[in-house]
Design a protein around this motif. Structure first.
Motif, PDB file in Angstrom:
ATOM      1  N   LEU A  29       1.029  -1.268   0.025  1.00 29.05           N
ATOM      2  CA  LEU A  29      -0.166  -0.021   0.015  1.00 29.05           C
ATOM      3  C   LEU A  29       0.640   1.075   0.240  1.00 29.05           C
ATOM      4  O   LEU A  29       1.795   1.614   0.905  1.00 29.05           O
ATOM      5  CB  LEU A  29      -0.901   0.036   1.319  1.00 29.05           C
ATOM      6  N   LEU A  30       0.630   2.018  -1.141  1.00 26.44           N
ATOM      7  CA  LEU A  30       1.506   3.403  -1.131  1.00 26.44           C
ATOM      8  C   LEU A  30       0.398   4.639  -0.876  1.00 26.44           C
ATOM      9  O   LEU A  30      -0.504   4.658  -1.353  1.00 26.44           O
ATOM     10  CB  LEU A  30       2.231   3.622  -2.425  1.00 26.44           C
ATOM     11  N   VAL A  31       0.842   5.234   0.172  1.00 23.00           N
ATOM     12  CA  VAL A  31       0.378   6.243   0.719  1.00 23.00           C
ATOM     13  C   VAL A  31       0.912   7.670   0.288  1.00 23.00           C
ATOM     14  O   VAL A  31       1.923   7.994   0.694  1.00 23.00           O
ATOM     15  CB  VAL A  31      -0.056   6.472   2.216  1.00 23.00           C
ATOM     16  N   ARG A  32       0.250   8.339  -0.381  1.00 21.46           N
ATOM     17  CA  ARG A  32       0.944   9.914  -0.591  1.00 21.46           C
ATOM     18  C   ARG A  32       0.378  10.941   0.092  1.00 21.46           C
ATOM     19  O   ARG A  32      -0.905  10.943   0.298  1.00 21.46           O
ATOM     20  CB  ARG A  32       0.495  10.056  -2.147  1.00 21.46           C
ATOM     21  N   THR A  33       1.370  11.703   0.574  1.00 17.56           N
ATOM     22  CA  THR A  33       1.186  13.015   1.350  1.00 17.56           C
ATOM     23  C   THR A  33       1.883  14.191   0.844  1.00 17.56           C
ATOM     24  O   THR A  33       2.748  14.076  -0.124  1.00 17.56           O
ATOM     25  CB  THR A  33       1.673  12.611   2.834  1.00 17.56           C
ATOM     26  N   ARG A  34       1.315  15.106   1.397  1.00 22.76           N
ATOM     27  CA  ARG A  34       1.867  16.444   0.935  1.00 22.76           C
ATOM     28  C   ARG A  34       3.396  16.524   1.331  1.00 22.76           C
ATOM     29  O   ARG A  34       3.880  15.931   2.436  1.00 22.76           O
ATOM     30  CB  ARG A  34       1.380  17.707   1.560  1.00 22.76           C
ATOM     31  N   PRO A  35       4.294  17.178   0.666  1.00 23.77           N
ATOM     32  CA  PRO A  35       5.574  17.418   1.167  1.00 23.77           C
ATOM     33  C   PRO A  35       5.853  17.897   2.419  1.00 23.77           C
ATOM     34  O   PRO A  35       5.287  19.231   2.617  1.00 23.77           O
ATOM     35  CB  PRO A  35       6.349  18.344  -0.062  1.00 23.77           C
ATOM     36  N   GLY A  36       6.759  17.251   3.304  1.00 19.23           N
ATOM     37  CA  GLY A  36       6.807  17.856   4.574  1.00 19.23           C
ATOM     38  C   GLY A  36       5.913  17.575   5.505  1.00 19.23           C
ATOM     39  O   GLY A  36       5.974  18.037   6.891  1.00 19.23           O
ATOM     40  N   ALA A  37       4.706  17.009   5.293  1.00 19.64           N
ATOM     41  CA  ALA A  37       3.798  16.504   5.990  1.00 19.64           C
ATOM     42  C   ALA A  37       4.369  15.360   7.039  1.00 19.64           C
ATOM     43  O   ALA A  37       5.182  14.527   6.813  1.00 19.64           O
ATOM     44  CB  ALA A  37       2.430  15.898   5.182  1.00 19.64           C
ATOM     45  N   PRO A  38       3.498  15.398   8.371  1.00 15.09           N
ATOM     46  CA  PRO A  38       4.196  14.363   9.399  1.00 15.09           C
ATOM     47  C   PRO A  38       3.799  13.122   8.824  1.00 15.09           C
ATOM     48  O   PRO A  38       2.748  12.842   8.074  1.00 15.09           O
ATOM     49  CB  PRO A  38       3.372  14.941  10.727  1.00 15.09           C
ATOM     50  N   ARG A  39       4.524  12.149   9.394  1.00 13.09           N
ATOM     51  CA  ARG A  39       4.259  10.657   8.953  1.00 13.09           C
ATOM     52  C   ARG A  39       2.864  10.076   9.403  1.00 13.09           C
ATOM     53  O   ARG A  39       2.377  10.636  10.553  1.00 13.09           O
ATOM     54  CB  ARG A  39       5.521   9.718   9.333  1.00 13.09           C
ATOM     55  N   ASN A  77       6.209  -0.832   7.979  1.00 14.85           N
ATOM     56  CA  ASN A  77       6.337  -0.012   6.952  1.00 14.85           C
ATOM     57  C   ASN A  77       7.533   1.135   7.238  1.00 14.85           C
ATOM     58  O   ASN A  77       7.784   1.465   8.183  1.00 14.85           O
ATOM     59  CB  ASN A  77       4.928   0.776   6.974  1.00 14.85           C
ATOM     60  N   SER A  78       7.547   1.664   6.101  1.00 17.30           N
ATOM     61  CA  SER A  78       8.758   2.714   5.931  1.00 17.30           C
ATOM     62  C   SER A  78       8.248   3.848   5.075  1.00 17.30           C
ATOM     63  O   SER A  78       7.545   3.746   4.066  1.00 17.30           O
ATOM     64  CB  SER A  78       9.980   2.284   5.592  1.00 17.30           C
ATOM     65  N   SER A  79       8.949   5.053   5.324  1.00 15.55           N
ATOM     66  CA  SER A  79       8.583   6.250   4.260  1.00 15.55           C
ATOM     67  C   SER A  79       9.428   5.875   3.121  1.00 15.55           C
ATOM     68  O   SER A  79      10.405   5.152   3.076  1.00 15.55           O
ATOM     69  CB  SER A  79       8.983   7.559   4.897  1.00 15.55           C
ATOM     70  N   TYR A  80       9.299   6.618   1.806  1.00 12.99           N
ATOM     71  CA  TYR A  80       9.652   6.333   0.502  1.00 12.99           C
ATOM     72  C   TYR A  80      11.312   6.718   0.776  1.00 12.99           C
ATOM     73  O   TYR A  80      12.015   6.215   0.100  1.00 12.99           O
ATOM     74  CB  TYR A  80       9.101   7.142  -0.341  1.00 12.99           C
ATOM     75  N   GLU A  81      11.458   7.865   1.593  1.00 10.03           N
ATOM     76  CA  GLU A  81      12.851   8.159   1.679  1.00 10.03           C
ATOM     77  C   GLU A  81      13.910   7.298   2.166  1.00 10.03           C
ATOM     78  O   GLU A  81      14.853   7.014   1.720  1.00 10.03           O
ATOM     79  CB  GLU A  81      13.081   9.709   2.293  1.00 10.03           C
ATOM     80  N   GLU A  82      13.201   6.470   3.387  1.00 11.18           N
ATOM     81  CA  GLU A  82      14.091   5.588   3.871  1.00 11.18           C
ATOM     82  C   GLU A  82      14.280   4.272   3.125  1.00 11.18           C
ATOM     83  O   GLU A  82      15.337   3.990   3.017  1.00 11.18           O
ATOM     84  CB  GLU A  82      13.275   5.062   5.132  1.00 11.18           C
ATOM     85  N   LEU A  83      13.179   4.009   2.205  1.00 11.35           N
ATOM     86  CA  LEU A  83      13.076   3.175   1.288  1.00 11.35           C
ATOM     87  C   LEU A  83      14.509   3.024   0.133  1.00 11.35           C
ATOM     88  O   LEU A  83      15.299   2.205  -0.258  1.00 11.35           O
ATOM     89  CB  LEU A  83      12.089   2.492   0.675  1.00 11.35           C
ATOM     90  N   ILE A  84      14.275   4.556  -0.303  1.00  5.82           N
ATOM     91  CA  ILE A  84      15.372   4.677  -1.341  1.00  5.82           C
ATOM     92  C   ILE A  84      16.813   4.962  -0.600  1.00  5.82           C
ATOM     93  O   ILE A  84      17.353   4.526  -1.230  1.00  5.82           O
ATOM     94  CB  ILE A  84      14.752   6.326  -2.228  1.00  5.82           C
ATOM     95  N   GLY A  85      16.836   5.272   0.586  1.00  5.87           N
ATOM     96  CA  GLY A  85      17.994   5.572   1.087  1.00  5.87           C
ATOM     97  C   GLY A  85      18.664   4.244   1.413  1.00  5.87           C
ATOM     98  O   GLY A  85      19.870   4.149   1.228  1.00  5.87           O
ATOM     99  N   LEU A  86      17.819   3.248   1.594  1.00  8.88           N
ATOM    100  CA  LEU A  86      18.523   1.968   2.123  1.00  8.88           C
ATOM    101  C   LEU A  86      19.079   1.411   0.741  1.00  8.88           C
ATOM    102  O   LEU A  86      20.122   0.847   0.579  1.00  8.88           O
ATOM    103  CB  LEU A  86      17.474   1.202   2.646  1.00  8.88           C
ATOM    104  N   SER A  87      18.178   1.501  -0.358  1.00 10.77           N
ATOM    105  CA  SER A  87      18.816   0.945  -1.702  1.00 10.77           C
ATOM    106  C   SER A  87      19.831   1.466  -2.188  1.00 10.77           C
ATOM    107  O   SER A  87      20.666   0.964  -2.985  1.00 10.77           O
ATOM    108  CB  SER A  87      17.468   1.132  -2.536  1.00 10.77           C
ATOM    109  N   LEU A  88      20.229   2.960  -1.852  1.00 14.48           N
ATOM    110  CA  LEU A  88      21.151   3.602  -2.537  1.00 14.48           C
ATOM    111  C   LEU A  88      22.498   3.710  -1.527  1.00 14.48           C
ATOM    112  O   LEU A  88      23.399   4.043  -1.839  1.00 14.48           O
ATOM    113  CB  LEU A  88      20.782   5.053  -2.583  1.00 14.48           C
TER     114      LEU A  88
END
Length: 230
Positions: free
Chosen positions: A56-66, A87-98
């Motif tokens: 499940l992908l949930v989209r929020t506004r930039p800078g919004a709290p988790r 569950n993790s934020s998109y930034e955490e998932l991308i950071g881990l893969s990078l």
């Protein structure tokens, strides 16, 4: 791709056992690695193709709290027995893969800085030795009326020529190596002009500084001492 010259909306596509109606068009994307090329994918409606595992992908506004707890609470309300993975934020998932690529990039940057320092020291040493070898010549030039600025330009020009040759060879090799590392260059082309321009500018500054001291020392040459130099 499947219906050239016609709209795909409303057409049927089959997986060999069932047929599905195309109800929307989605852009190509990267699904396995950020270094992969964008590729097409099919998005299936959940009731049509049931899977035991779903994301499940949930989209929020930039800078919004988790909103982890809120989403987890809604899922519990729908089905208390539903197993939910962490569950993790998109930034955490991308950071881990990078992470491996960032470690490699940091190491490459460190070796690059070391190479830059070695190049500067080498250029300084070569020019200092050249000035020492040409002490008599420089003394004769000064004795015959050469201006200090002429001597400074002579030595500095020699350093710039050496640096120019090195930059031409280095940029050619770097361009070839960048082709091999294309998959690691996110958002950049192997021949990115801004990157190569910045490299040339950086090496130009470092090379100028490395050439300045030998050139300055050459302008202070005493003609009488130089003429007696062997």
């Amino acid at each position: 791709q499947f219906w050239p010259g016609a709209s795909a909306l409303g057409k049927l596509i089959s997986d060999g056992s069932e047929s599905y109606e195309v109800v929307g068009i989605a852009r190509d994307g990267k699904y396995r690695s950020i270094g992969d090329d964008a590729r097409p994918a099919l998005y299936m409606v959940y009731p049509q193709r049931h899977r035991t595992l779903a994301s499940l992908l949930v989209r929020t506004r930039p800078g919004a709290p988790r909103i982890d707890r809120e989403v987890r609470g809604l899922a519990r309300e729908l089905d208390p027995d539903l197993p939910i993975q962490t569950n993790s934020s998109y930034e955490e998932l991308i950071g881990l893969s990078l992470l491996p690529n960032r470690v490699a990039a940091g190491s490459a940057a460190g070796f690059g800085v070391l190479g830059l320092l070695l190049a500067a020291v080498g250029l300084f040493g070569v020019l200092s030795y050249a000035v020492t070898q040409r002490t008599r010549e420089i003394g004769i030039r000064i004795a015959l009326g050469a201006d200090r600025r002429d001597i400074h330009g002579l030595v500095l020009g020699q350093g710039m020529r050496l640096m120019g040759i090195g930059l031409l060879i280095g940029c050619a090799l770097a361009f070839g190596a960048a082709q091999l590392l294309r998959s690691l260059l996110y958002g950049l082309s192997p021949g990115d002009p801004v990157t190569f321009g910045g490299i040339v500018l950086l090496f130009g500054i470092v090379g100028s500084l490395a050439s300045y001291l030998p050139a300055r020392r050459a302008t202070r040459t005493d003609p009488m001492h130089a003429l007696r130099y062997e």
